[in-house]
Design a protein around this motif. Structure first.
Motif, mmCIF file in Angstrom:
data_model
loop_
_atom_site.group_PDB
_atom_site.id
_atom_site.type_symbol
_atom_site.label_atom_id
_atom_site.label_comp_id
_atom_site.label_asym_id
_atom_site.label_seq_id
_atom_site.Cartn_x
_atom_site.Cartn_y
_atom_site.Cartn_z
ATOM 1 N N LEU A 161 25.783 79.247 88.546
ATOM 2 C CA LEU A 161 25.870 78.546 89.548
ATOM 3 C C LEU A 161 26.368 78.629 90.778
ATOM 4 O O LEU A 161 26.839 79.610 91.479
ATOM 5 C CB LEU A 161 27.409 78.116 88.545
ATOM 6 N N PHE A 162 25.938 77.388 91.362
ATOM 7 C CA PHE A 162 25.795 77.907 93.244
ATOM 8 C C PHE A 162 26.408 76.334 93.600
ATOM 9 O O PHE A 162 26.748 75.780 93.401
ATOM 10 C CB PHE A 162 24.599 77.514 93.231
ATOM 11 N N ASP A 163 27.537 76.824 94.489
ATOM 12 C CA ASP A 163 28.143 75.793 95.607
ATOM 13 C C ASP A 163 27.253 75.637 96.501
ATOM 14 O O ASP A 163 26.494 76.146 96.721
ATOM 15 C CB ASP A 163 28.856 75.998 96.448
ATOM 16 N N ASN A 164 26.752 74.088 97.129
ATOM 17 C CA ASN A 164 25.693 73.537 97.727
ATOM 18 C C ASN A 164 26.569 74.185 99.638
ATOM 19 O O ASN A 164 25.168 75.264 99.623
ATOM 20 C CB ASN A 164 26.230 72.614 97.596
ATOM 21 N N ASP A 165 26.524 73.603 100.172
ATOM 22 C CA ASP A 165 27.016 73.882 101.541
ATOM 23 C C ASP A 165 27.210 74.741 101.842
ATOM 24 O O ASP A 165 28.195 75.445 100.907
ATOM 25 C CB ASP A 165 28.060 71.940 102.225
ATOM 26 N N GLY A 166 26.963 75.661 103.213
ATOM 27 C CA GLY A 166 27.197 76.586 103.153
ATOM 28 C C GLY A 166 26.490 78.038 102.080
ATOM 29 O O GLY A 166 26.890 79.299 102.151
ATOM 30 N N THR A 167 26.253 77.842 100.960
ATOM 31 C CA THR A 167 25.838 78.723 99.831
ATOM 32 C C THR A 167 24.257 79.094 99.707
ATOM 33 O O THR A 167 24.256 79.542 99.820
ATOM 34 C CB THR A 167 26.104 78.318 98.922
ATOM 35 N N VAL A 170 22.736 75.350 100.962
ATOM 36 C CA VAL A 170 22.337 74.961 102.333
ATOM 37 C C VAL A 170 22.912 75.397 103.558
ATOM 38 O O VAL A 170 24.325 74.821 103.534
ATOM 39 C CB VAL A 170 21.734 73.564 101.909
ATOM 40 N N ASP A 171 22.216 75.321 105.013
ATOM 41 C CA ASP A 171 22.939 75.399 106.178
ATOM 42 C C ASP A 171 23.278 74.349 106.311
ATOM 43 O O ASP A 171 22.450 73.506 107.114
ATOM 44 C CB ASP A 171 22.763 75.894 107.078
ATOM 45 N N THR A 172 24.700 73.591 106.149
ATOM 46 C CA THR A 172 25.200 72.010 107.101
ATOM 47 C C THR A 172 26.339 72.422 108.235
ATOM 48 O O THR A 172 26.425 71.516 108.341
ATOM 49 C CB THR A 172 25.611 71.009 106.071
ATOM 50 N N ALA A 173 26.574 73.446 108.688
ATOM 51 C CA ALA A 173 27.567 73.558 109.591
ATOM 52 C C ALA A 173 27.739 73.063 110.508
ATOM 53 O O ALA A 173 28.372 72.420 110.951
ATOM 54 C CB ALA A 173 27.398 75.072 109.790
ATOM 55 N N GLU A 174 26.115 72.777 111.375
ATOM 56 C CA GLU A 174 26.291 72.131 112.648
ATOM 57 C C GLU A 174 26.071 70.596 112.317
ATOM 58 O O GLU A 174 26.947 70.348 113.104
ATOM 59 C CB GLU A 174 25.381 72.173 113.630
ATOM 60 N N LEU A 175 25.616 70.744 111.479
ATOM 61 C CA LEU A 175 25.772 68.557 110.913
ATOM 62 C C LEU A 175 27.287 67.970 110.570
ATOM 63 O O LEU A 175 27.572 67.168 110.591
ATOM 64 C CB LEU A 175 24.867 69.016 109.296
ATOM 65 N N LEU A 176 27.966 68.773 109.270
ATOM 66 C CA LEU A 176 29.342 69.031 109.250
ATOM 67 C C LEU A 176 29.577 68.888 110.812
ATOM 68 O O LEU A 176 30.417 67.854 110.554
ATOM 69 C CB LEU A 176 29.402 69.499 108.235
ATOM 70 N N LEU A 177 29.744 70.005 111.276
ATOM 71 C CA LEU A 177 30.789 69.982 112.735
ATOM 72 C C LEU A 177 30.578 68.551 113.663
ATOM 73 O O LEU A 177 31.302 67.894 114.046
ATOM 74 C CB LEU A 177 30.431 71.111 113.374
ATOM 75 N N LYS A 178 29.571 68.306 113.928
ATOM 76 C CA LYS A 178 28.744 67.464 114.134
ATOM 77 C C LYS A 178 29.049 65.777 113.977
ATOM 78 O O LYS A 178 29.536 64.881 114.149
ATOM 79 C CB LYS A 178 27.536 67.330 114.740
ATOM 80 N N THR A 179 28.946 65.693 112.640
ATOM 81 C CA THR A 179 29.890 64.593 112.113
ATOM 82 C C THR A 179 31.019 64.233 112.356
ATOM 83 O O THR A 179 31.743 63.481 112.792
ATOM 84 C CB THR A 179 29.318 64.618 110.424
ATOM 85 N N PHE A 180 32.053 65.273 111.586
ATOM 86 C CA PHE A 180 33.298 65.453 112.279
ATOM 87 C C PHE A 180 33.811 65.055 113.548
ATOM 88 O O PHE A 180 34.989 64.490 113.629
ATOM 89 C CB PHE A 180 33.675 66.943 112.045
ATOM 90 N N ARG A 181 33.283 65.936 114.440
ATOM 91 C CA ARG A 181 33.313 65.038 115.855
ATOM 92 C C ARG A 181 33.241 63.891 116.161
ATOM 93 O O ARG A 181 34.469 63.428 116.474
ATOM 94 C CB ARG A 181 32.751 66.345 116.641
#
Length: 217
Positions: free
Chosen positions: A8-14, A16-27
């Motif tokens: 079983l896999f986690d999704n974000d950060g495992t 798929v690479d969404t780090a910049e997407l998440l950071l930009k959206t949170f900001r």
């Protein structure tokens, strides 16, 4: 390790690479709603739990939290597809696991439809039998419910599965569920940040190392 029947896999950060997407959206959301600045670490510290819960890292006001969630989702939708990508080596890892007869699923704190869409964009959706999203289970990571539900869908005992994730919440959920855990360090959280919360059964620093640990290299 003895080869698992399922991974079983986690999704974000495992996967798929969404780090910049998440950071930009949170900001964007915190500036628009709260008119405040937060550090990158403050913005990202809750990644791995349901998004609605993360909003309370920024405010105690339920009305503000709801507005943060609304603005976040609206803005994220406009930039999501262009800012998401699969991590190097993940397609090859999934193919090797599939060819070895190991069953695959995704257990994420993201909403089911959003996760599924991202997997499709990255070209790996067909590798998985199911996605367990935050709206598919009443319990959420770091509690064991989502991981246990994934095992239930596969009809296997938790001891026969491995849960792969990049956050402390993943490892805590996996350990509580009784599965073996594989902590990966290519995502949002460092090895130190994960280990301070919970030590996984195994560590992998890239997909090739994960393949060796899972017995498919």
């Amino acid at each position: 390790m003895a080869r698992a029947k399922a991974v079983l896999f986690d999704n974000d950060g495992t996967l798929v690479d969404t780090a910049e997407l998440l950071l930009k959206t949170f900001r964007y959301a915190t500036r628009a709603v709260l008119n405040r600045e937060f550090t990158d670490e403050q913005l990202m510290r809750g990644v791995g739990i349901p998004l609605a819960d993360q909003m309370y890292d920024f405010t105690d006001d339920p009305v503000e939290a709801e507005e943060l969630l609304r603005v976040y989702r609206a803005y994220n939708k406009t930039i999501h597809d262009e800012m998401i990508s699969v991590f190097p080596g993940i397609p090859e890892l999934l193919l090797a696991l599939e060819r070895a007869g190991i069953r695959l699923g995704v257990v994420t704190s993201k909403r089911h439809d959003v996760c599924q869409h991202g997997l499709e964009i990255c070209g790996i959706a067909d590798r998985f039998e199911f996605v367990v999203g935050s709206d598919d289970c009443s319990e959420h990571k770091p509690k064991p419910g989502p991981v246990l539900y994934g095992c239930e869908l596969l009809g296997i005992d938790p001891s026969e599965a491995v849960y792969v994730g990049d956050s402390p919440y993943d490892i805590l959920a996996g350990r509580a569920a009784g599965v073996r855990t594989l902590g990966v360090t290519w995502g949002v959280f460092s090895r130190r940040q994960i280990a301070e919360a919970a030590e996984p059964t195994f560590w992998a620093h890239d997909a090739a190392e994960a393949a060796r640990i899972l017995g498919v290299s």
